[in-house]
Design an enzyme around this catalytic site. Structure first.
Site, mmCIF file in Angstrom:
data_model
loop_
_atom_site.group_PDB
_atom_site.id
_atom_site.type_symbol
_atom_site.label_atom_id
_atom_site.label_comp_id
_atom_site.label_asym_id
_atom_site.label_seq_id
_atom_site.Cartn_x
_atom_site.Cartn_y
_atom_site.Cartn_z
ATOM 1 N N PRO A 145 2.755 4.506 -2.868
ATOM 2 C CA PRO A 145 1.881 5.553 -2.353
ATOM 3 C C PRO A 145 1.002 5.121 -1.181
ATOM 4 O O PRO A 145 0.456 4.014 -1.181
ATOM 5 C CB PRO A 145 0.992 5.901 -3.553
ATOM 6 N N ASN A 146 0.896 5.995 -0.229
ATOM 7 C CA ASN A 146 0.020 5.886 0.944
ATOM 8 C C ASN A 146 0.493 4.885 1.990
ATOM 9 O O ASN A 146 -0.108 4.788 3.061
ATOM 10 C CB ASN A 146 -1.428 5.550 0.521
ATOM 11 N N ARG B 106 -4.047 3.925 8.498
ATOM 12 C CA ARG B 106 -4.873 3.808 7.296
ATOM 13 C C ARG B 106 -5.571 2.453 7.283
ATOM 14 O O ARG B 106 -4.925 1.418 7.148
ATOM 15 C CB ARG B 106 -3.964 3.949 6.074
ATOM 16 N N TYR C 35 -5.128 -3.214 6.487
ATOM 17 C CA TYR C 35 -3.672 -3.220 6.333
ATOM 18 C C TYR C 35 -2.911 -3.529 7.624
ATOM 19 O O TYR C 35 -1.685 -3.604 7.615
ATOM 20 C CB TYR C 35 -3.214 -1.874 5.760
ATOM 21 N N ASN D 13 6.159 -3.247 -2.689
ATOM 22 C CA ASN D 13 4.709 -3.077 -2.533
ATOM 23 C C ASN D 13 4.356 -1.806 -3.300
ATOM 24 O O ASN D 13 4.591 -0.690 -2.815
ATOM 25 C CB ASN D 13 4.303 -2.952 -1.063
ATOM 26 N N ALA E 17 -1.333 1.295 -4.920
ATOM 27 C CA ALA E 17 -2.297 1.334 -6.025
ATOM 28 C C ALA E 17 -1.628 1.428 -7.399
ATOM 29 O O ALA E 17 -2.268 1.136 -8.420
ATOM 30 C CB ALA E 17 -3.269 2.491 -5.828
ATOM 31 N N GLU F 81 6.753 -8.913 -5.625
ATOM 32 C CA GLU F 81 5.644 -7.986 -5.381
ATOM 33 C C GLU F 81 4.903 -8.448 -4.128
ATOM 34 O O GLU F 81 4.570 -9.635 -4.003
ATOM 35 C CB GLU F 81 4.693 -8.006 -6.583
ATOM 36 N N HIS G 280 1.665 -7.485 -1.416
ATOM 37 C CA HIS G 280 0.514 -6.693 -0.974
ATOM 38 C C HIS G 280 0.102 -7.199 0.392
ATOM 39 O O HIS G 280 -0.046 -8.418 0.582
ATOM 40 C CB HIS G 280 -0.659 -6.830 -1.957
ATOM 41 N N ARG H 111 -10.839 -8.154 -3.063
ATOM 42 C CA ARG H 111 -11.383 -6.827 -2.758
ATOM 43 C C ARG H 111 -12.134 -6.272 -3.978
ATOM 44 O O ARG H 111 -12.773 -7.009 -4.680
ATOM 45 C CB ARG H 111 -10.230 -5.922 -2.284
HETATM 46 C C1 DQA Z 1 -1.835 -2.598 -1.195
HETATM 47 C C2 DQA Z 1 -3.089 -2.900 -2.017
HETATM 48 C C3 DQA Z 1 -3.377 -1.780 -2.986
HETATM 49 O O1 DQA Z 1 -4.554 -2.055 -3.719
HETATM 50 C C4 DQA Z 1 -3.569 -0.490 -2.238
HETATM 51 O O2 DQA Z 1 -3.784 0.573 -3.145
HETATM 52 C C5 DQA Z 1 -2.458 -0.179 -1.314
HETATM 53 C C6 DQA Z 1 -1.907 -1.251 -0.501
HETATM 54 C C7 DQA Z 1 -1.606 -3.666 -0.125
HETATM 55 O O3 DQA Z 1 -0.494 -3.690 0.431
HETATM 56 O O4 DQA Z 1 -2.513 -4.445 0.195
HETATM 57 O O5 DQA Z 1 -2.045 0.958 -1.165
HETATM 58 O O6 DQA Z 1 -0.715 -2.610 -2.074
#
Ligand code: DQA
Length: 147
Positions: free
Chosen positions: A9-10, A17, A22, A73, A76, A97, A99, A106
Site C-alpha cells: 500500500p501507498n 510521498r 522514501y 515491501n 504498513a 522483506e 523497507h 521511526r
Molecule cells: C515502508 C515503511 C512502512 O512503515 C511504511 O508504511 C511504508 C513504506 C518503507 O519502505 O520504508 O509504506 O515499507
C-alpha cells in the site's frame, strides 16, 4: 531464476510521498532499476503493486511454482498483517522483506514487522539500493529451498 517484486500500500505514490523519507524515485523508476539489476544478475524480474492486502496475498500465491524468490515491501501491512505473514510462510519461497526507510528508527509502532519472521531476511533503511541488495541475496542463494 524468476523473481517477483511486490510493493504494498501507498508505494504507488513513491517520488511524491514524503521524499525526505522514501526518496525521489517513482515506482516506475524503481521497477525499471530492479529489472536492470535483475538482468545483470541473470534474474527475470516481475513486478506487482497493490493497495489491497487480499490482492497482494493472491499474487504471492500465484508465485508458487512460477517464481524462485520474492522481494516484498509490504508497506504498513508489515506492522500488523498476520495474513501476509501466513501467506509468505505458506508459499515456502525465499522472500526478502525490504523497507526503503529504517523502520527501527521511526515511530514505535513502525519498528516491528510481523512479516519478518516468515522471511529469509529483511533489508531496511537502504532506500532503493535495498532492492538491489535483495536481488543479490536471491541470486546468490540460487534455487535452494526457501528456509
Ligand atoms: C515502508 C515503511 C512502512 O512503515 C511504511 O508504511 C511504508 C513504506 C518503507 O519502505 O520504508 O509504506 O515499507
Amino acid at each position: 531464476m524468476r523473481v517477483l517484486i511486490v510493493h504494498g500500500p501507498n508505494l504507488n505514490l513513491l517520488g511524491m510521498r514524503r521524499p525526505e523519507v522514501y526518496g525521489t524515485a517513482t515506482l516506475a523508476e524503481l521497477e525499471e532499476a530492479c529489472r536492470e539489476w535483475g538482468t545483470a544478475l541473470g534474474l527475470e524480474v516481475d513486478t506487482f503493486q497493490s493497495n489491497h492486502e487480499g490482492a497482494i496475498i493472491d499474487r504471492l500465491h500465484q508465485a508458487l511454482g512460477r517464481c524462485d524468490g520474492v522481494v516484498l515491501n509490504p508497506g504498513a501491512l508489515a506492522h500488523y498483517s498476520y495474513a501476509l505473514h501466513d501467506a509468505v510462510e505458506a508459499i515456502a519461497l525465499p522472500v526478502v522483506e525490504v523497507h526503503l526507510s529504517d523502520i527501527a528508527a521511526r515511530e514505535e509502532w513502525r519498528a516491528r514487522s510481523v512479516v519478518s519472521a516468515a522471511c529469509a531476511t529483511t533489508i531496511s533503511g537502504h532506500g532503493c539500493d535495498g532492492y538491489r541488495q535483495a536481488l543479490e541475496f536471491l541470486a546468490a542463494r540460487g534455487q535452494a529451498p526457501a528456509r
